[in-house]
Design a protein around this motif. Structure first.
Motif, short mmCIF file in Angstrom:
data_model
loop_
_atom_site.label_atom_id
_atom_site.label_comp_id
_atom_site.label_asym_id
_atom_site.label_seq_id
_atom_site.Cartn_x
_atom_site.Cartn_y
_atom_site.Cartn_z
N GLY A 38 10.52 8.15 -7.20
CA GLY A 38 9.85 9.19 -7.43
C GLY A 38 8.57 9.26 -7.11
N LYS A 39 7.78 10.38 -7.65
CA LYS A 39 6.52 11.02 -7.06
C LYS A 39 6.21 8.80 -7.11
CE LYS A 39 1.96 13.09 -6.32
NZ LYS A 39 2.24 12.97 -5.21
N GLY A 40 5.46 8.73 -6.61
CA GLY A 40 4.43 7.60 -6.35
C GLY A 40 4.95 6.04 -6.85
N GLU A 41 6.70 6.14 -6.53
CA GLU A 41 7.29 5.11 -6.99
C GLU A 41 7.95 3.67 -5.61
OE1 GLU A 41 9.99 6.42 -10.85
OE2 GLU A 41 10.63 6.63 -8.64
N ALA A 42 8.44 2.82 -5.37
CA ALA A 42 8.19 1.95 -4.17
C ALA A 42 9.51 1.21 -4.70
CB ALA A 42 7.35 0.84 -3.62
N TYR A 43 10.62 0.71 -3.74
CA TYR A 43 10.75 -0.30 -3.62
C TYR A 43 11.17 -1.51 -2.75
CZ TYR A 43 15.21 1.77 -6.23
OH TYR A 43 16.36 1.93 -7.50
N ARG A 44 10.69 -2.04 -3.78
CA ARG A 44 10.94 -4.34 -3.20
C ARG A 44 11.94 -4.02 -2.25
NH1 ARG A 44 7.26 -9.07 -3.63
NH2 ARG A 44 8.49 -10.65 -2.18
N ILE A 45 11.68 -3.72 -0.61
CA ILE A 45 13.02 -3.66 0.36
C ILE A 45 12.59 -5.07 1.63
CG2 ILE A 45 11.89 -2.39 1.90
CD1 ILE A 45 14.75 -0.50 2.13
N LEU A 46 13.90 -5.52 1.95
CA LEU A 46 13.87 -6.22 3.11
C LEU A 46 14.71 -5.97 3.97
CD1 LEU A 46 14.74 -9.54 0.37
CD2 LEU A 46 12.74 -8.67 1.87
N THR A 47 14.60 -6.20 5.14
CA THR A 47 14.86 -6.07 6.51
C THR A 47 17.44 -5.99 6.74
OG1 THR A 47 13.64 -7.91 7.94
CG2 THR A 47 15.44 -6.89 8.65
N GLY A 48 17.27 -4.66 6.98
CA GLY A 48 18.78 -4.75 6.89
C GLY A 48 18.79 -3.89 5.69
N ALA A 49 18.21 -3.53 4.12
CA ALA A 49 18.97 -3.07 2.83
C ALA A 49 19.06 -1.88 3.55
CB ALA A 49 18.08 -3.66 1.65
N PRO A 50 19.70 -0.74 2.99
CA PRO A 50 19.43 0.44 2.81
C PRO A 50 18.05 0.90 2.34
CG PRO A 50 21.76 -0.28 2.35
CD PRO A 50 20.60 -0.88 2.18
N ALA A 103 -4.51 6.15 2.36
CA ALA A 103 -4.81 4.74 2.28
C ALA A 103 -5.48 3.76 2.64
CB ALA A 103 -2.87 4.08 1.91
N ALA A 104 -6.67 3.00 2.46
CA ALA A 104 -6.91 1.79 3.72
C ALA A 104 -7.28 0.72 2.51
CB ALA A 104 -7.97 2.53 4.10
N PRO A 105 -7.16 -0.03 3.23
CA PRO A 105 -7.84 -1.50 3.32
C PRO A 105 -9.40 -1.07 1.94
CG PRO A 105 -7.95 -1.76 5.69
CD PRO A 105 -8.11 -0.64 4.68
N ASP A 106 -9.64 -0.88 1.50
CA ASP A 106 -11.02 -0.17 0.48
C ASP A 106 -10.77 0.53 -0.04
OD1 ASP A 106 -11.74 2.15 2.29
OD2 ASP A 106 -13.74 1.42 2.63
N GLN A 107 -9.47 1.34 0.42
CA GLN A 107 -8.81 2.23 -0.48
C GLN A 107 -7.23 2.39 -0.90
OE1 GLN A 107 -10.98 6.10 0.22
NE2 GLN A 107 -10.11 7.13 -1.78
N PRO A 108 -7.02 1.35 -1.63
CA PRO A 108 -5.58 1.07 -1.70
C PRO A 108 -5.18 2.45 -2.55
CG PRO A 108 -6.73 -0.34 -3.29
CD PRO A 108 -7.73 0.03 -1.74
N VAL A 109 -3.45 2.42 -2.15
CA VAL A 109 -3.05 3.28 -3.65
C VAL A 109 -1.57 2.18 -3.81
CG1 VAL A 109 -1.19 5.30 -3.42
CG2 VAL A 109 -3.10 5.46 -1.63
N SER A 110 -2.12 2.59 -5.38
CA SER A 110 -1.04 1.77 -6.09
C SER A 110 0.30 2.50 -6.20
CB SER A 110 -1.79 1.73 -7.83
OG SER A 110 -0.96 0.75 -8.24
N PHE A 111 1.13 1.71 -6.31
CA PHE A 111 2.57 2.27 -6.09
C PHE A 111 3.76 1.34 -7.87
CE2 PHE A 111 1.51 3.49 -2.18
CZ PHE A 111 2.81 4.96 -2.31
N GLU A 112 4.21 1.89 -8.38
CA GLU A 112 5.50 1.42 -9.03
C GLU A 112 6.39 0.70 -8.26
OE1 GLU A 112 7.80 2.26 -13.44
OE2 GLU A 112 6.86 3.61 -12.49
N VAL A 113 6.66 -0.30 -8.88
CA VAL A 113 8.43 -1.22 -8.16
C VAL A 113 8.59 -1.19 -8.97
CG1 VAL A 113 8.93 -3.21 -6.96
CG2 VAL A 113 6.28 -2.84 -6.94
N VAL A 114 10.45 -0.01 -8.72
CA VAL A 114 11.06 0.37 -9.37
C VAL A 114 12.57 -0.88 -8.86
CG1 VAL A 114 10.14 2.13 -9.53
CG2 VAL A 114 11.48 1.83 -7.76
N GLY A 115 12.61 -1.25 -8.19
CA GLY A 115 13.75 -2.21 -7.97
C GLY A 115 13.23 -3.43 -6.95
N VAL A 116 14.08 -4.04 -6.06
CA VAL A 116 14.42 -4.97 -5.62
C VAL A 116 15.61 -4.44 -4.06
CG1 VAL A 116 14.33 -7.06 -4.68
CG2 VAL A 116 13.11 -6.78 -6.12
#
Length: 406
Positions: free
Chosen positions: A109-121, A84-97
């Motif tokens: 799972g592979k290619g997935e991300a959770y939107r997470i805030l400070t202090g969250a598990p 991943a780089a500024p000119d070559q970003p990697v796309s993730f599916e956001v599966v929750g907050v």
């Protein structure tokens, strides 16, 4: 509680035997003559402020109890950000907050991300957090007001522009303390930092040494009653030492016992000291009556009714000083001059009070400082000068203490 342990420094009343003891030597000798009170009690953590722990306190659980995010961003599998780089970003599916106190409903799972805030598990499967500044995520930083939550919930994909390593911006479980390890040692004085440690471990009460009862007596024919109102009579002064010493005792976490004032007469001094013994004082602190004058009676009463272990310190201000025992109770007799009384309290009484209350770190801490003006000492004794201290941090990477006399 007094003890006979340690080297004896018993002295007779003859002038030839009145050796002035260096301050450091005096502190060692004083601490050898006292030991912590044996009584202890269990109190709430907040009520333990200023008191000393009786036993080691183990951590009942891991601290922190889970891996959590140390900043706002996206929880991911670090390996998925490779390249991943500024000119070559990697796309993730956001599966929750995930906010603090919210647990993921499923593993990443592979290619997935959770939107997470400070202090969250951190969710299962995730091992790193990408800061939101390294993505095209919206609604972070507290600038979008009420729209931030809706922006986060509506987010389906995020572009990650930085590569992160495993463990990036994740605070690991048990990073501070593992279950069973010692959180705080016996002999530790409880301060706000210790209260925070105990609270973080879910500990709400602790065993501490009983607060010492410390009697404070002012002596001198020249003193007017503490509640005296109006002009002073010829040769009379107000009692500054009694209130000051009572305040210092309270500051040091002990129970101050006001023994009032005594005249410069043996019977008056003796009666006041006996009152301290009868009221269960663990230590008695007096001011005045320990110099070489004909009316300085405190040292004679201590000698006649008990024993004197230390007499006269190589110290300015504060040379007149007596330590001994009166009817079995340790007694520390300080000079009558208010400045001398407070200096000798800080240097000699404070370590004794802390030791008697179980504090392991009873000896005063010394730091090097730069004098902002010349300080002369022609007294031939160790001189303790009142001053004002400040910190100078103008030199990058360096912090220096500076002092000037008052």
């Amino acid at each position: 509680m007094a003890t006979d342990q340690g080297a004896s420094m018993q002295m007779n009343d003859g002038p030839a035997n009145r050796r002035r003891i260096p301050v450091d030597e005096a502190i060692v000798a004083l601490l050898a003559h006292v030991e912590p009170v044996s009584d202890h009690e269990r109190v709430r953590v907040l009520d333990a402020m200023g008191r000393t722990l009786v036993e080691d306190i183990p951590a009942p659980a891991d601290v922190p109890p889970f891996d959590y995010a140390t900043l706002d961003g996206y929880a991911v599998r670090a390996s998925d950000t490779d390249g991943a780089a500024p000119d070559q970003p990697v796309s993730f599916e956001v599966v929750g907050v995930l906010a603090a106190g919210v647990v993921a409903s499923r593993a990443l799972g592979k290619g997935e991300a959770y939107r997470i805030l400070t202090g969250a598990p951190v969710p299962p499967g995730g091992d790193a957090v990408v800061p939101f500044e390294g993505t095209d995520g919206k609604g972070f930083g507290g600038w979008d007001g009420s729209d931030a939550m809706s922006l986060g919930l509506a987010e389906k994909r995020v572009a990650v522009r930085v590569q992160v390593q495993t463990g990036a911006d994740v605070r690991r479980r048990a990073e501070d303390q593992r279950a069973g390890e010692v959180l705080l040692r016996s002999g530790t004085r409880v301060r706000p930092a210790e209260v925070a440690v105990l609270a973080s471990a879910g500990i709400f009460s602790v065993w501490v040494h009983r607060r010492n009862r410390i009697g404070v007596l002012s002596t001198g024919d020249e003193l007017v009653a503490r509640d005296h109102v109006g002009p002073l009579g010829p040769g009379k002064i107000r009692d500054a030492n009694g209130p000051a010493l009572l305040a210092l005792v309270s500051r040091d976490g002990a129970v101050p016992v006001d023994l009032g004032q005594a005249l410069d007469e043996p019977d008056s001094v003796r009666a006041s000291l006996l009152k301290g013994v009868d009221q269960g004082c663990d230590l008695i602190v007096t001011s005045g009556g320990v110099s070489m004058g004909d009316r300085d009676m405190v040292k004679h009463v201590i000698r006649d009714d008990g024993e004197v272990s230390i007499w006269s310190i190589d110290l300015r201000p504060g040379k007149p000083f007596t330590f001994g025992r009166f009817h079995g109770v340790p007694i520390m007799a300080l000079p009558g001059n208010p400045v001398s009384a407070m200096v000798t309290y800080e240097l000699l009484v404070n370590p004794v009070v802390r030791r008697m209350q179980g504090d392991r770190a009873a000896v005063p801490v010394e730091v090097m400082a730069i004098a902002d003006q010349e300080i002369l000492n022609d007294s031939g004794r160790e001189n303790f000068v009142r001053g004002v201290a400040r910190i100078d941090d103008r030199v990058r990477g360096s912090v220096e203490w500076h002092v000037r006399p008052t």
